[in-house]
Design a protein around this motif. Structure first.
Motif, mmCIF file in Angstrom:
data_model
loop_
_atom_site.group_PDB
_atom_site.id
_atom_site.type_symbol
_atom_site.label_atom_id
_atom_site.label_comp_id
_atom_site.label_asym_id
_atom_site.label_seq_id
_atom_site.Cartn_x
_atom_site.Cartn_y
_atom_site.Cartn_z
ATOM 1 N N ASN A 185 0.808 -1.215 0.000
ATOM 2 C CA ASN A 185 0.000 0.000 0.000
ATOM 3 C C ASN A 185 0.844 1.270 0.000
ATOM 4 O O ASN A 185 0.517 2.235 -0.684
ATOM 5 N N LEU A 186 1.905 1.291 0.782
ATOM 6 C CA LEU A 186 2.596 2.546 1.079
ATOM 7 C C LEU A 186 4.048 2.551 0.623
ATOM 8 O O LEU A 186 4.754 1.536 0.747
ATOM 9 N N VAL A 187 4.512 3.705 0.147
ATOM 10 C CA VAL A 187 5.927 3.853 -0.175
ATOM 11 C C VAL A 187 6.772 3.700 1.092
ATOM 12 O O VAL A 187 7.904 3.224 1.037
ATOM 13 N N GLU A 188 6.214 4.082 2.233
ATOM 14 C CA GLU A 188 6.919 3.904 3.509
ATOM 15 C C GLU A 188 7.231 2.429 3.756
ATOM 16 O O GLU A 188 8.312 2.088 4.245
ATOM 17 N N THR A 189 6.272 1.558 3.428
ATOM 18 C CA THR A 189 6.467 0.116 3.606
ATOM 19 C C THR A 189 7.579 -0.386 2.700
ATOM 20 O O THR A 189 8.458 -1.138 3.127
ATOM 21 N N MET A 190 7.552 0.027 1.448
ATOM 22 C CA MET A 190 8.587 -0.400 0.503
ATOM 23 C C MET A 190 9.961 0.075 0.960
ATOM 24 O O MET A 190 10.935 -0.689 0.950
ATOM 25 N N ALA A 191 10.066 1.320 1.376
ATOM 26 C CA ALA A 191 11.342 1.871 1.829
ATOM 27 C C ALA A 191 11.861 1.106 3.056
ATOM 28 O O ALA A 191 13.051 0.787 3.140
ATOM 29 N N THR A 192 10.976 0.804 3.979
ATOM 30 C CA THR A 192 11.372 0.068 5.182
ATOM 31 C C THR A 192 11.858 -1.328 4.828
ATOM 32 O O THR A 192 12.853 -1.807 5.385
ATOM 33 N N ARG A 193 11.192 -1.990 3.894
ATOM 34 C CA ARG A 193 11.618 -3.329 3.483
ATOM 35 C C ARG A 193 13.000 -3.309 2.848
ATOM 36 O O ARG A 193 13.833 -4.175 3.120
ATOM 37 N N VAL A 194 13.264 -2.322 2.007
ATOM 38 C CA VAL A 194 14.592 -2.205 1.395
ATOM 39 C C VAL A 194 15.639 -1.968 2.490
ATOM 40 O O VAL A 194 16.685 -2.627 2.511
ATOM 41 N N ALA A 195 15.372 -1.049 3.396
ATOM 42 C CA ALA A 195 16.323 -0.758 4.478
ATOM 43 C C ALA A 195 16.568 -1.993 5.337
ATOM 44 O O ALA A 195 17.722 -2.297 5.679
ATOM 45 N N ASP A 196 15.515 -2.712 5.671
ATOM 46 C CA ASP A 196 15.660 -3.906 6.514
ATOM 47 C C ASP A 196 16.554 -4.959 5.863
ATOM 48 O O ASP A 196 17.385 -5.580 6.531
ATOM 49 N N ARG A 229 25.946 -6.985 8.544
ATOM 50 C CA ARG A 229 26.480 -6.346 9.758
ATOM 51 C C ARG A 229 27.436 -5.190 9.476
ATOM 52 O O ARG A 229 27.664 -4.346 10.337
ATOM 53 N N ARG A 230 27.982 -5.156 8.276
ATOM 54 C CA ARG A 230 28.892 -4.049 7.929
ATOM 55 C C ARG A 230 28.125 -2.762 7.696
ATOM 56 O O ARG A 230 28.673 -1.674 7.818
ATOM 57 N N ILE A 231 26.847 -2.872 7.351
ATOM 58 C CA ILE A 231 26.034 -1.693 7.056
ATOM 59 C C ILE A 231 25.489 -1.139 8.369
ATOM 60 O O ILE A 231 24.730 -1.810 9.073
ATOM 61 N N ARG A 232 25.887 0.078 8.694
ATOM 62 C CA ARG A 232 25.515 0.679 9.977
ATOM 63 C C ARG A 232 24.317 1.601 9.853
ATOM 64 O O ARG A 232 23.621 1.854 10.830
ATOM 65 N N SER A 233 24.054 2.119 8.639
ATOM 66 C CA SER A 233 22.878 2.964 8.434
ATOM 67 C C SER A 233 22.399 2.799 6.995
ATOM 68 O O SER A 233 23.186 2.514 6.093
ATOM 69 N N ALA A 234 21.095 2.978 6.827
ATOM 70 C CA ALA A 234 20.494 2.898 5.497
ATOM 71 C C ALA A 234 19.503 4.039 5.350
ATOM 72 O O ALA A 234 18.610 4.204 6.182
ATOM 73 N N ARG A 235 19.686 4.827 4.307
ATOM 74 C CA ARG A 235 18.727 5.875 3.949
ATOM 75 C C ARG A 235 18.124 5.471 2.617
ATOM 76 O O ARG A 235 18.842 5.209 1.653
ATOM 77 N N VAL A 236 16.794 5.371 2.570
ATOM 78 C CA VAL A 236 16.107 4.913 1.365
ATOM 79 C C VAL A 236 15.052 5.940 0.983
ATOM 80 O O VAL A 236 14.238 6.351 1.820
ATOM 81 N N ARG A 237 15.067 6.334 -0.284
ATOM 82 C CA ARG A 237 14.067 7.259 -0.821
ATOM 83 C C ARG A 237 13.303 6.529 -1.914
ATOM 84 O O ARG A 237 13.904 5.960 -2.824
ATOM 85 N N ILE A 238 11.976 6.545 -1.812
ATOM 86 C CA ILE A 238 11.098 5.973 -2.834
ATOM 87 C C ILE A 238 10.236 7.108 -3.376
ATOM 88 O O ILE A 238 9.576 7.810 -2.609
ATOM 89 N N GLU A 239 10.235 7.279 -4.700
ATOM 90 C CA GLU A 239 9.454 8.339 -5.339
ATOM 91 C C GLU A 239 8.511 7.723 -6.365
ATOM 92 O O GLU A 239 8.945 6.957 -7.230
ATOM 93 N N PRO A 248 0.414 14.574 -11.946
ATOM 94 C CA PRO A 248 1.007 15.056 -13.205
ATOM 95 C C PRO A 248 2.105 16.108 -13.054
ATOM 96 O O PRO A 248 3.060 16.109 -13.812
ATOM 97 N N ASP A 249 1.993 16.978 -12.070
ATOM 98 C CA ASP A 249 2.967 18.061 -11.975
ATOM 99 C C ASP A 249 3.881 17.946 -10.751
ATOM 100 O O ASP A 249 4.457 18.940 -10.306
ATOM 101 N N ALA A 250 4.025 16.705 -10.220
ATOM 102 C CA ALA A 250 4.872 16.530 -9.043
ATOM 103 C C ALA A 250 5.390 15.099 -8.959
ATOM 104 O O ALA A 250 4.772 14.176 -9.479
ATOM 105 N N ILE A 251 6.511 14.964 -8.320
ATOM 106 C CA ILE A 251 7.019 13.655 -7.916
ATOM 107 C C ILE A 251 6.827 13.586 -6.415
ATOM 108 O O ILE A 251 7.216 14.504 -5.685
ATOM 109 N N VAL A 252 6.229 12.495 -5.940
ATOM 110 C CA VAL A 252 5.918 12.361 -4.519
ATOM 111 C C VAL A 252 6.581 11.110 -3.970
ATOM 112 O O VAL A 252 6.895 10.184 -4.713
ATOM 113 N N GLY A 253 6.809 11.101 -2.676
ATOM 114 C CA GLY A 253 7.417 9.919 -2.091
ATOM 115 C C GLY A 253 7.824 10.135 -0.659
ATOM 116 O O GLY A 253 7.314 11.032 0.025
#
Length: 134
Positions: free
Chosen positions: A84-95, A101-111, A117-122
């Motif tokens: 349903n949500l871009v938040e869910t997709m972003a969280t799944r990628v980050a997880d 264990r080498r990865i200490r932080s993950a920043r994920v942007r989904i757009e 029509p006149d905007a990109i959202v995410g």
């Protein structure tokens, strides 16, 4: 103009920045009925703070986080069925990323590229590893 993501590399903490930029995938995403059956394009950006390991200066793929693997993970999440949500997709990628264990932080942007029509959202999220470093 596209916003610039600040660097998350940090020499004093031996953190390198591994990233995937502007990856376009099609997926079933959205809360509206028509979004359950019509794939739509999303742009994915992933920024990882990766703890440098001893020996990674020796030109050996085994000693680094492979961005091709990160792309594979993004595709896997995108093709794993409707969300349903871009938040869910972003969280799944980050997880998935943070399972290394080498990865200490993950920043994920989904757009979502085609819904307004006149905007990109995410959404952009950042998650920190709770696993002990290797």
């Amino acid at each position: 103009m596209k916003p610039v993501t600040p660097s998350i590399a940090n020499a004093s903490h031996r953190i390198r920045h591994v990233f995937v930029r502007d990856m376009i995938v099609s997926c079933l995403i959205g809360v509206y009925k028509h979004e359950h059956t019509a794939p739509q394009r999303v742009r994915v950006n992933v920024d990882l703070g990766v703890l440098e390991q001893p020996g990674t200066q020796h030109d050996d793929l085994a000693g680094v986080v492979c961005y091709e693997h990160i792309c594979h993970c993004v595709r896997s999440v995108a093709h794993d069925g409707h969300v349903n949500l871009v938040e869910t997709m972003a969280t799944r990628v980050a997880d998935i990323c943070l399972q290394d264990r080498r990865i200490r932080s993950a920043r994920v942007r989904i757009e979502k590229l085609d819904v307004i029509p006149d905007a990109i959202v995410g959404v952009e999220i950042e998650r920190l590893s709770h696993l002990p470093p290797p």
